[in-house]
Design a protein around this motif. Structure first.
Motif, mmCIF file in Angstrom:
data_model
loop_
_atom_site.group_PDB
_atom_site.id
_atom_site.type_symbol
_atom_site.label_atom_id
_atom_site.label_comp_id
_atom_site.label_asym_id
_atom_site.label_seq_id
_atom_site.Cartn_x
_atom_site.Cartn_y
_atom_site.Cartn_z
ATOM 1 N N LEU A 3 0.819 -1.206 0.000
ATOM 2 C CA LEU A 3 0.000 0.000 0.000
ATOM 3 C C LEU A 3 0.858 1.264 0.000
ATOM 4 C CD1 LEU A 3 -2.976 0.852 0.052
ATOM 5 C CD2 LEU A 3 -2.819 0.926 2.548
ATOM 6 N N SER A 4 1.991 1.213 0.686
ATOM 7 C CA SER A 4 2.873 2.388 0.719
ATOM 8 C C SER A 4 3.335 2.758 -0.682
ATOM 9 C CB SER A 4 4.092 2.110 1.613
ATOM 10 O OG SER A 4 3.700 2.002 2.956
ATOM 11 N N GLN A 5 3.689 1.734 -1.490
ATOM 12 C CA GLN A 5 4.111 2.017 -2.863
ATOM 13 C C GLN A 5 2.980 2.646 -3.674
ATOM 14 O OE1 GLN A 5 5.431 -2.039 -3.589
ATOM 15 N NE2 GLN A 5 7.531 -1.310 -3.923
ATOM 16 N N MET A 6 1.738 2.211 -3.430
ATOM 17 C CA MET A 6 0.593 2.817 -4.106
ATOM 18 C C MET A 6 0.473 4.302 -3.734
ATOM 19 S SD MET A 6 -0.820 0.311 -5.883
ATOM 20 C CE MET A 6 0.890 -0.225 -6.143
ATOM 21 N N ARG A 7 0.646 4.588 -2.453
ATOM 22 C CA ARG A 7 0.573 5.981 -1.995
ATOM 23 C C ARG A 7 1.717 6.800 -2.597
ATOM 24 N NH1 ARG A 7 -3.190 6.297 2.123
ATOM 25 N NH2 ARG A 7 -3.513 4.394 3.365
ATOM 26 N N HIS A 8 2.892 6.212 -2.689
ATOM 27 C CA HIS A 8 4.041 6.922 -3.263
ATOM 28 C C HIS A 8 3.776 7.268 -4.727
ATOM 29 C CE1 HIS A 8 6.809 4.791 -0.107
ATOM 30 N NE2 HIS A 8 5.977 5.655 0.429
ATOM 31 N N ILE A 71 -7.616 1.256 -4.814
ATOM 32 C CA ILE A 71 -7.078 0.440 -3.718
ATOM 33 C C ILE A 71 -6.930 1.276 -2.454
ATOM 34 C CG2 ILE A 71 -5.012 -0.783 -2.904
ATOM 35 C CD1 ILE A 71 -4.636 -1.697 -5.851
ATOM 36 N N VAL A 72 -6.329 2.458 -2.601
ATOM 37 C CA VAL A 72 -6.119 3.332 -1.439
ATOM 38 C C VAL A 72 -7.455 3.795 -0.873
ATOM 39 C CG1 VAL A 72 -5.194 5.569 -0.705
ATOM 40 C CG2 VAL A 72 -3.818 4.072 -2.163
ATOM 41 N N PHE A 73 -8.384 4.149 -1.769
ATOM 42 C CA PHE A 73 -9.707 4.593 -1.318
ATOM 43 C C PHE A 73 -10.410 3.503 -0.519
ATOM 44 C CE2 PHE A 73 -14.312 4.837 -1.953
ATOM 45 C CZ PHE A 73 -14.578 6.129 -1.528
ATOM 46 N N GLU A 74 -10.433 2.284 -1.044
ATOM 47 C CA GLU A 74 -11.126 1.191 -0.361
ATOM 48 C C GLU A 74 -10.446 0.851 0.963
ATOM 49 O OE1 GLU A 74 -13.943 -0.022 -0.986
ATOM 50 O OE2 GLU A 74 -14.269 0.911 -2.940
ATOM 51 N N THR A 75 -9.133 0.936 1.010
ATOM 52 C CA THR A 75 -8.418 0.678 2.263
ATOM 53 C C THR A 75 -8.802 1.701 3.321
ATOM 54 O OG1 THR A 75 -6.550 -0.246 1.040
ATOM 55 C CG2 THR A 75 -6.138 0.409 3.311
ATOM 56 N N GLU A 76 -8.849 2.968 2.912
ATOM 57 C CA GLU A 76 -9.247 4.031 3.847
ATOM 58 C C GLU A 76 -10.685 3.842 4.305
ATOM 59 O OE1 GLU A 76 -8.463 7.558 1.661
ATOM 60 O OE2 GLU A 76 -6.311 7.574 2.139
ATOM 61 N N ILE A 78 -12.279 0.987 4.636
ATOM 62 C CA ILE A 78 -12.333 -0.121 5.607
ATOM 63 C C ILE A 78 -12.018 0.414 6.998
ATOM 64 C CG2 ILE A 78 -11.176 -2.243 6.359
ATOM 65 C CD1 ILE A 78 -10.847 -2.916 3.357
ATOM 66 N N ARG A 79 -10.955 1.219 7.103
ATOM 67 C CA ARG A 79 -10.595 1.804 8.395
ATOM 68 C C ARG A 79 -11.703 2.728 8.901
ATOM 69 N NH1 ARG A 79 -5.143 2.755 6.095
ATOM 70 N NH2 ARG A 79 -3.773 1.098 6.840
ATOM 71 N N ARG A 80 -12.244 3.534 7.974
ATOM 72 C CA ARG A 80 -13.297 4.487 8.352
ATOM 73 C C ARG A 80 -14.546 3.756 8.841
ATOM 74 N NH1 ARG A 80 -15.410 9.549 7.583
ATOM 75 N NH2 ARG A 80 -17.570 9.655 6.865
ATOM 76 N N THR A 81 -14.920 2.680 8.168
ATOM 77 C CA THR A 81 -16.095 1.908 8.581
ATOM 78 C C THR A 81 -15.924 1.377 9.992
ATOM 79 O OG1 THR A 81 -16.539 1.257 6.292
ATOM 80 C CG2 THR A 81 -17.553 -0.069 8.015
ATOM 81 N N ALA A 82 -14.742 0.854 10.285
ATOM 82 C CA ALA A 82 -14.478 0.331 11.629
ATOM 83 C C ALA A 82 -14.574 1.438 12.674
ATOM 84 C CB ALA A 82 -13.096 -0.320 11.666
ATOM 85 N N GLN A 83 -14.002 2.612 12.352
ATOM 86 C CA GLN A 83 -14.052 3.735 13.303
ATOM 87 C C GLN A 83 -15.487 4.191 13.538
ATOM 88 O OE1 GLN A 83 -11.489 6.528 11.363
ATOM 89 N NE2 GLN A 83 -9.608 5.575 12.119
ATOM 90 N N GLY A 279 -19.827 5.886 -2.948
ATOM 91 C CA GLY A 279 -19.015 4.772 -2.474
ATOM 92 C C GLY A 279 -18.375 4.968 -1.129
ATOM 93 N N ARG A 280 -18.560 6.135 -0.524
ATOM 94 C CA ARG A 280 -17.920 6.375 0.768
ATOM 95 C C ARG A 280 -18.815 5.927 1.909
ATOM 96 N NH1 ARG A 280 -15.967 11.939 3.782
ATOM 97 N NH2 ARG A 280 -14.304 10.955 4.989
ATOM 98 N N THR A 281 -18.226 5.274 2.901
ATOM 99 C CA THR A 281 -18.981 4.873 4.083
ATOM 100 C C THR A 281 -19.359 6.132 4.857
ATOM 101 O OG1 THR A 281 -17.705 2.839 4.228
ATOM 102 C CG2 THR A 281 -18.951 3.492 6.188
ATOM 103 N N GLN A 282 -20.627 6.303 5.114
ATOM 104 C CA GLN A 282 -21.100 7.529 5.753
ATOM 105 C C GLN A 282 -21.246 7.344 7.261
ATOM 106 O OE1 GLN A 282 -21.025 10.119 4.076
ATOM 107 N NE2 GLN A 282 -20.981 9.250 2.017
ATOM 108 N N PRO A 283 -21.002 8.411 8.029
ATOM 109 C CA PRO A 283 -21.180 8.322 9.480
ATOM 110 C C PRO A 283 -22.640 8.079 9.830
ATOM 111 C CG PRO A 283 -20.802 10.595 8.804
ATOM 112 C CD PRO A 283 -20.565 9.754 7.595
#
Length: 302
Positions: A3-8, A71-76, A78-83, A279-283
């Motif tokens: 994922l870091s390489q994707m962000r880079h 990929i980066v969007f979906e990863t973020e 997943i974290r956002r949904t958990a939070q 596509g964004r998980t909403q609060p």
């Protein structure tokens, strides 16, 4: 590949420069170069061509960038949904509003949240459509309330239409124009007209209905997003207000302002909408905000 390489890769694509991308990522430039080189070695094809001092993405590189974004969007997400699931309704929500929606909805929304849902943390930002849309895309805001004729629909946005907000020409009680049975554009053009910045669609409507003298650049001589200040000025002068009628509901009820009998009738309305990212998980609190805004819109405009 990680994922870091994707962000880079995305940082270089966004900034167009290894040095600026390295600064944004808090990396040294050699470390960033090694990361991209490692990715290219693994994939077996170049992603970026170094042409002199310029960095040009190859066709393959552009294709990888589009996939990396997802990929980066979906990863973020997943974290956002958990939070959000951990926070429940006690979590926060960030709302952006244009000038009209802010004047109409902010006070009743804050009042209802304070009394009905005190556990919800809410932040409300005001601004122009371009700035607010950028903040929504940057995920600095969760939902926007904007004039749908100012914010063009695109595939990354979901828009939920609110009831139309009728517009009108208003003036102070005792204004000379009120002595006329019918007010025409020639009569109106003798006075200054105040409004918030008008959309291109409203400008075309004014021209079609009233002719060249109604061109916003000629007709409107005072523009401001501070709508309440405009209405206060109109109530104390011969300036005429062009805008959402509901903003002046109390002044109209008190007899301080009156609607001009403009001919032909204006028959126009602002069209506000709730904007969220596709596509964004909403609060969880968004459902409450949505319901409150819809209820207030029906109460105000009907």
């Amino acid at each position: 590949m990680n994922l870091s390489q994707m962000r880079h890769l995305l940082a270089i694509h966004e900034t167009g420069s290894y040095s600026r991308a390295a600064e944004q990522l808090h990396l040294t430039q050699p470390a960033l170069s090694r990361s991209i080189q490692s990715l290219e070695d693994e994939l077996g094809l170049p992603l970026i061509d170094r042409v002199g001092k310029r960095n040009e993405f190859t066709a393959f590189g552009e294709a990888i960038v589009e996939r990396a974004k997802r990929i980066v969007f979906e990863t973020e997400e997943i974290r956002r949904t958990a939070q959000l699931l951990k926070g429940g309704l006690s979590g926060g929500i960030r709302v952006g509003m244009g000038a009209g929606p802010s004047a109409l909805f902010m006070a009743p929304l804050l009042n209802r949240l304070a009394h009905e849902h005190p556990a919800i943390h809410v932040e409300i930002s005001q601004g122009g459509a371009d700035l607010l849309l950028k903040q929504l895309h940057d995920k600095a805001l969760d939902v926007l309330i904007l004039d749908t004729r100012v914010a063009n629909p695109i595939e990354t946005l979901q828009v939920e239409q609110l009831p139309d907000a009728p517009a009108a020409f208003l003036c102070r009680a005792g204004h000379p124009l009120l002595a006329l049975a019918r007010v025409r554009i020639d009569d109106l053009s003798r006075y200054r007209v105040a409004s918030s910045p008008l959309s291109a669609e409203i400008g075309r409507l004014l021209l079609e209905r009233y002719g060249p003298k109604a061109h916003p650049e000629k007709l409107v001589t005072m523009r401001s997003d501070a709508l309440q200040a405009l209405l206060d000025t109109v109530s104390q002068s011969d300036i005429v207000y062009l805008g959402i009628r509901a903003l002046a509901a109390q002044a109209l009820a008190d007899g301080k302002l009156q609607e001009l009998p403009i001919t032909p009738a204006l028959n126009s309305a602002a069209r506000y909408g709730l904007y969220t990212l596709t596509g964004r998980t909403q609060p969880p609190a968004l459902d409450i905000i949505r319901l409150m805004v819809l209820e207030e819109a029906k109460r105000i405009f009907n």
